[in-house]
Design an enzyme around this catalytic site. Sequence first.
Site, PDB file in Angstrom:
ATOM      1  CG  ASP A 102      -1.900   0.883   0.883  1.00 18.51           C
ATOM      2  OD1 ASP A 102      -3.098   0.703   0.335  1.00 18.51           O
ATOM      3  OD2 ASP A 102      -1.953   2.041   1.892  1.00 18.51           O
ATOM      4  CG  ASN A 110      -4.586  11.566  -5.184  1.00 19.35           C
ATOM      5  OD1 ASN A 110      -3.751  11.753  -5.933  1.00 19.35           O
ATOM      6  ND2 ASN A 110      -5.317  10.498  -4.768  1.00 19.35           N
ATOM      7  CG  HIS A 115      -6.861  13.781  -8.286  1.00 15.65           C
ATOM      8  ND1 HIS A 115      -7.383  12.438  -7.416  1.00 15.65           N
ATOM      9  CD2 HIS A 115      -7.650  14.580  -7.649  1.00 15.65           C
ATOM     10  CE1 HIS A 115      -8.123  12.646  -6.294  1.00 15.65           C
ATOM     11  NE2 HIS A 115      -8.439  13.853  -6.466  1.00 15.65           N
ATOM     12  CG  ASP A 119      -3.706   9.432 -12.265  1.00 12.75           C
ATOM     13  OD1 ASP A 119      -4.167   9.011 -11.034  1.00 12.75           O
ATOM     14  OD2 ASP A 119      -4.484  10.014 -12.831  1.00 12.75           O
ATOM     15  CD  GLU A 145      -4.566   4.176  -1.490  1.00 13.11           C
ATOM     16  OE1 GLU A 145      -4.926   4.633  -0.283  1.00 13.11           O
ATOM     17  OE2 GLU A 145      -5.191   4.483  -2.562  1.00 13.11           O
TER      18      GLU A 145
END
Length: 239
Positions: A102, A110, A115, A119, A145
């Site tokens: 994770d 974010n 965002h 990404d 994630e």
Amino acid sequence: MLFCIAVSLAYNAVMFRNAHPEPFRLAMMSAVVLPTILAGPLFVYLLLKLRDLRILNRELQIIAAHDGLTTLLNRRAFTERAEARLEAMATGDVPGALFLIDADFFKSINDRYGHATGDRALKAIALRLKECLRPGDIIGRLGGEEFGVLLPGVDRSAAMIVAERFCDSVASIRLTSLEGKLVPLSVSVGGVLFDAQDSFHALYQAADDRLYKAKASGRNRFVLANAVLRETVAERAEI
């Protein structure tokens, strides 16, 4: 094509049954030649179309099995392949390890950097994780994630080396935001070791428990457990 020739021969045989021998012979020849000339290109065209359909179907299968952002296996495909590999490994009592990974503080990335940067962070993490693996290992993005990795044929020592490599490799990523600010990245890893037949669901739950412990104890670390005893066998100190 053979069917078309047979129909054409039968039709001409009926239509020219009362004709003289020469016209009848010509009619029967045309019943063979014309369908062959017409059906040949059509047959080739259909073969090409079938080939295109096979290629398209293969491409759609690949798209359906992979995550669009990271190009890793998606959750469904990862689960299916992991279950199939576990079943094959069980017949030979092959050991292995299942990891859940994770990205740490991803929501903050974010929120703080946007965002688009999030990404890019996921893509960078996915690439680093993949670089740590062997050709036969299975890796997928399970959602958000979170990533999953199945390592067939590894013992505890090898699994610990790989888990350590995950943490170090991701922590060394030099990712900058769109504003040029350095974005710190790290991962927490929960793993379960097994040496006998275990269901994917049971292994997933055990790995998820270890992942929770890794995140609760500071993140940027790994925790491994034995699938049967559920006891911690290795834990990385916070970097």
